[in-house]
Scaffold this active site. Structure first.
Site, PDB file in Angstrom:
ATOM      1  N   GLU A  86     -11.517 -10.950  -1.955  1.00  0.00           N
ATOM      2  CA  GLU A  86     -12.942 -11.301  -1.974  1.00  0.00           C
ATOM      3  C   GLU A  86     -13.298 -12.138  -3.196  1.00  0.00           C
ATOM      4  OE1 GLU A  86     -15.660  -8.035  -1.279  1.00  0.00           O
ATOM      5  OE2 GLU A  86     -17.390  -9.296  -1.733  1.00  0.00           O
ATOM      6  N   LYS A 264     -20.200   0.209  -2.564  1.00  0.00           N
ATOM      7  CA  LYS A 264     -19.178  -0.741  -2.056  1.00  0.00           C
ATOM      8  C   LYS A 264     -18.861  -1.750  -3.153  1.00  0.00           C
ATOM      9  CE  LYS A 264     -17.450  -4.501   0.145  1.00  0.00           C
ATOM     10  NZ  LYS A 264     -17.250  -5.853  -0.422  1.00  0.00           N
ATOM     11  N   ASP A 280      -2.825   4.409  -4.016  1.00  0.00           N
ATOM     12  CA  ASP A 280      -3.330   4.668  -2.667  1.00  0.00           C
ATOM     13  C   ASP A 280      -4.845   4.393  -2.627  1.00  0.00           C
ATOM     14  OD1 ASP A 280      -4.299   5.905  -0.333  1.00  0.00           O
ATOM     15  OD2 ASP A 280      -2.767   7.473  -0.384  1.00  0.00           O
ATOM     16  N   HIS A 378     -21.973 -16.534  -5.716  1.00  0.00           N
ATOM     17  CA  HIS A 378     -20.939 -16.488  -4.670  1.00  0.00           C
ATOM     18  C   HIS A 378     -20.642 -17.876  -4.112  1.00  0.00           C
ATOM     19  CE1 HIS A 378     -19.616 -12.552  -3.383  1.00  0.00           C
ATOM     20  NE2 HIS A 378     -20.806 -12.044  -3.621  1.00  0.00           N
TER      21      HIS A 378
HETATM   22  P1  NAD Z   1       5.887  11.721  -5.629  1.00  0.00           P
HETATM   23  O1  NAD Z   1       6.093  12.990  -4.902  1.00  0.00           O
HETATM   24  O2  NAD Z   1       6.717  10.567  -5.262  1.00  0.00           O
HETATM   25  O3  NAD Z   1       6.084  11.959  -7.184  1.00  0.00           O
HETATM   26  C1  NAD Z   1       5.621  13.089  -7.841  1.00  0.00           C
HETATM   27  C2  NAD Z   1       6.783  13.840  -8.460  1.00  0.00           C
HETATM   28  O4  NAD Z   1       7.380  13.049  -9.470  1.00  0.00           O
HETATM   29  C3  NAD Z   1       6.313  15.084  -9.160  1.00  0.00           C
HETATM   30  O5  NAD Z   1       6.236  16.123  -8.227  1.00  0.00           O
HETATM   31  C4  NAD Z   1       7.339  15.284 -10.247  1.00  0.00           C
HETATM   32  O6  NAD Z   1       8.398  16.091  -9.783  1.00  0.00           O
HETATM   33  C5  NAD Z   1       7.904  13.886 -10.486  1.00  0.00           C
HETATM   34  N1  NAD Z   1       7.524  13.286 -11.819  1.00  0.00           N
HETATM   35  C6  NAD Z   1       8.321  12.568 -12.622  1.00  0.00           C
HETATM   36  N2  NAD Z   1       7.659  12.163 -13.712  1.00  0.00           N
HETATM   37  C7  NAD Z   1       6.404  12.604 -13.625  1.00  0.00           C
HETATM   38  C8  NAD Z   1       5.229  12.527 -14.432  1.00  0.00           C
HETATM   39  N3  NAD Z   1       5.223  11.878 -15.612  1.00  0.00           N
HETATM   40  N4  NAD Z   1       4.094  13.105 -13.970  1.00  0.00           N
HETATM   41  C9  NAD Z   1       4.067  13.752 -12.797  1.00  0.00           C
HETATM   42  N5  NAD Z   1       5.146  13.879 -11.997  1.00  0.00           N
HETATM   43  C10 NAD Z   1       6.309  13.323 -12.389  1.00  0.00           C
HETATM   44  O7  NAD Z   1       4.387  11.237  -5.594  1.00  0.00           O
HETATM   45  P2  NAD Z   1       3.004  11.976  -5.489  1.00  0.00           P
HETATM   46  O8  NAD Z   1       2.163  11.382  -6.575  1.00  0.00           O
HETATM   47  O9  NAD Z   1       3.123  13.446  -5.415  1.00  0.00           O
HETATM   48  O10 NAD Z   1       2.462  11.420  -4.071  1.00  0.00           O
HETATM   49  C11 NAD Z   1       1.891  10.158  -3.960  1.00  0.00           C
HETATM   50  C12 NAD Z   1       2.101   9.576  -2.572  1.00  0.00           C
HETATM   51  O11 NAD Z   1       1.664  10.477  -1.563  1.00  0.00           O
HETATM   52  C13 NAD Z   1       1.320   8.316  -2.369  1.00  0.00           C
HETATM   53  O12 NAD Z   1       2.181   7.361  -1.791  1.00  0.00           O
HETATM   54  C14 NAD Z   1       0.252   8.708  -1.360  1.00  0.00           C
HETATM   55  O13 NAD Z   1      -0.143   7.590  -0.600  1.00  0.00           O
HETATM   56  C15 NAD Z   1       0.957   9.745  -0.543  1.00  0.00           C
HETATM   57  N6  NAD Z   1       0.159  10.699   0.242  1.00  0.00           N
HETATM   58  C16 NAD Z   1      -1.203  10.771   0.189  1.00  0.00           C
HETATM   59  C17 NAD Z   1      -1.895  11.696   0.945  1.00  0.00           C
HETATM   60  C18 NAD Z   1      -3.403  11.767   0.818  1.00  0.00           C
HETATM   61  O14 NAD Z   1      -3.981  11.121  -0.045  1.00  0.00           O
HETATM   62  N7  NAD Z   1      -4.094  12.539   1.647  1.00  0.00           N
HETATM   63  C19 NAD Z   1      -1.189  12.585   1.756  1.00  0.00           C
HETATM   64  C20 NAD Z   1       0.212  12.502   1.790  1.00  0.00           C
HETATM   65  C21 NAD Z   1       0.890  11.569   1.019  1.00  0.00           C
END
Ligand code: NAD
Length: 425
Positions: A86, A264, A280, A378
């Site tokens: 945008e 928005k 996300d 714009h």
């Molecule tokens: P992830 O599971 O890939 O990573 C998190 C893991 O990384 C932690 O559990 C930990 O073990 C490790 N880690 C390493 N260094 C870390 C640090 N400094 N801090 C924290 N953890 C660390 O990712 P996530 O963040 O748990 O999940 C994110 C993904 O899930 C996104 O892609 C999102 O789109 C997706 N998702 C979103 C939804 C929703 O929003 N409703 C639902 C399901 C999945």
């Protein structure tokens, strides 16, 4: 040409290569060569990685990344990458930041890095007693959850607290367990979902009920990013402009039709940084809009007031579930490069920067709306877009855009006529 009706039931589509999938799609809808080649162009994301990030990949879509300048956040100057299609979004942040730079820029903070996972329990005969039975198991729940993610615990995160509520759903009372987890530098969805799933059978055995859903809540109201700034009344054009901005805020507070557009605009800035860093966008957007309606009425995510010395004081508080690891943040090379530009080392800092961008965006939108209107600013970029849509290329784009502005008719039909004239001259 075959006269059989094309079918979308393509068995094994996911097993094909990107090229094979593209061929199937082209065949299905008779794509012309130009569209086919366009979809096959790789951009700056390796097709192999694109194919691993999502399912049934056929190509990638490039979005411009612009840099917001003039941002001073907590006394540090920072350049902010923003991915958006945008026009005027990046310019709006630069302008707002320039106008509060000498006043100290933005001051930010964070409520914490806590995410909530929900476990839904149904069929409990005595929901209130079940609620207490679950609360009594807090220490056990903590051990079970933390055992799912030793790395997170080692990093100082893990289960922080639990909350158990009885909600009165249309079918029956439900017991809803909230696992409140410190997710440190992760967005946290996978981390908390694993805990909720691991806990479910235990909750069933403690209560005799049946667990259905086990999933995070995107209403991340224990992970609020906050930013505030003041704009000198004189520098923004005097009390009338200041009061116009405040009146625009009052309008949004009183009317959801206006608040939706107001928010928005804020999300124009927020989502652009969330996307640029591979986070996300849907998680942040759903959280923001839900938070805006927590009082039961959909309201502004920002607040605008007159400061003691007569300046304009703006502030924002917004759920910000973003991370530096997990999802595409670490995998997408452009997202990694954007995080490098930002120089952030914690998810909190990233969240705070994003809140400041949202506030800056809102300032510019409200100032334009309360004074000259949004269209003037714009128009330059919009007229260039219209010029390109009409077929202008190279130096024709600026010349045609200027003609449209001069004629005060930034429209596609006028652009087509003017382009023809321009080419004849
Ligand atoms: P992830 O599971 O890939 O990573 C998190 C893991 O990384 C932690 O559990 C930990 O073990 C490790 N880690 C390493 N260094 C870390 C640090 N400094 N801090 C924290 N953890 C660390 O990712 P996530 O963040 O748990 O999940 C994110 C993904 O899930 C996104 O892609 C999102 O789109 C997706 N998702 C979103 C939804 C929703 O929003 N409703 C639902 C399901 C999945």
């Amino acid at each position: 040409m075959s006269n059989t009706t094309p079918t979308s039931r393509i068995s094994g589509f996911h097993k094909l290569t990107i090229q094979e999938r593209l061929n199937k799609v082209a065949e299905f809808c008779h794509l012309d060569d130009e569209s086919r080649q366009q979809l096959a162009r790789p951009g700056n994301l390796d097709p192999e990685l694109a194919d691993r990030l999502i399912e049934n990949t056929i190509g990638t879509l490039s979005i411009p990344v612009g840099i917001a300048t003039n941002m001073k956040i907590d006394q540090d100057d920072v350049l902010i990458p923003m991915a958006t299609e945008e026009s005027s979004v990046v310019a709006a942040v630069c302008n707002a930041a320039r106008q509060c730079y000498d006043n100290g820029g933005f001051t930010t903070s964070m409520s914490g890095s806590l995410m909530i996972a929900q476990v839904q329990l149904v069929g409990a005969q005595d929901p209130s007693a079940c609620r207490l039975k679950i609360l009594e198991k807090k220490a056990e729940i903590k051990a079970l959850c933390n055992a799912c993610d030793p790395l997170l615990v080692q990093l100082g995160g893990g289960l922080h607290d639990i909350d158990v509520r009885v909600i009165h759903a249309v079918s029956e009372p439900m017991v809803v367990v909230h696992l409140i987890v410190d997710v440190r530098d992760a967005m946290g969805a996978n981390a908390v979902n694993s805990m909720a799933e691991a806990l479910a059978p235990h909750i069933e055995s403690w209560t005799g009920g049946r667990v259905y859903l086990r999933i995070l809540s995107n209403l991340a109201d224990q992970r609020l990013a906050r930013a505030r700034a003041t704009w000198s009344c004189d520098a923004i054009g005097g009390p009338e402009v200041r009061d116009g901005i405040i009146s625009a805020f009052h309008f949004a507070e009183a009317d959801p039709y206006r608040a939706t557009t107001h928010n928005k605009g804020i999300m124009n800035g927020v989502t652009a940084v969330v996307l640029a860093t591979g986070n996300d966008t849907r998680a942040v957007e759903s959280g923001a809009h839900a938070y805006a309606s927590l009082t039961g009425t959909y309201r502004s995510l920002t607040q605008w007031e007159i400061a003691e010395n007569g300046d304009l004081a703006g502030s924002i508080e917004i759920p910000m579930a973003v991370g530096l690891i997990g999802g595409a943040t670490k995998l997408h090379p452009t997202a990694r490069a954007c995080l490098e530009i930002l120089g952030v080392t914690t998810a909190d800092r990233l969240a705070q920067i994003i809140a400041a961008v949202g506030l800056a965006q809102n300032f510019s939108a409200l100032k334009a709306l309360a004074t000259t209107g949004i269209q003037k600013g714009h128009m330059t970029l919009h007229s260039q877009n219209i010029a390109m849509m009409a077929g202008a290329v190279g130096s024709e784009i600026d010349r045609l855009a200027q003609r449209l502005i001069d004629r005060q008719a930034v429209r596609l039909d006028v652009a087509e006529q003017e382009l023809e004239l321009l080419r004849k001259q």
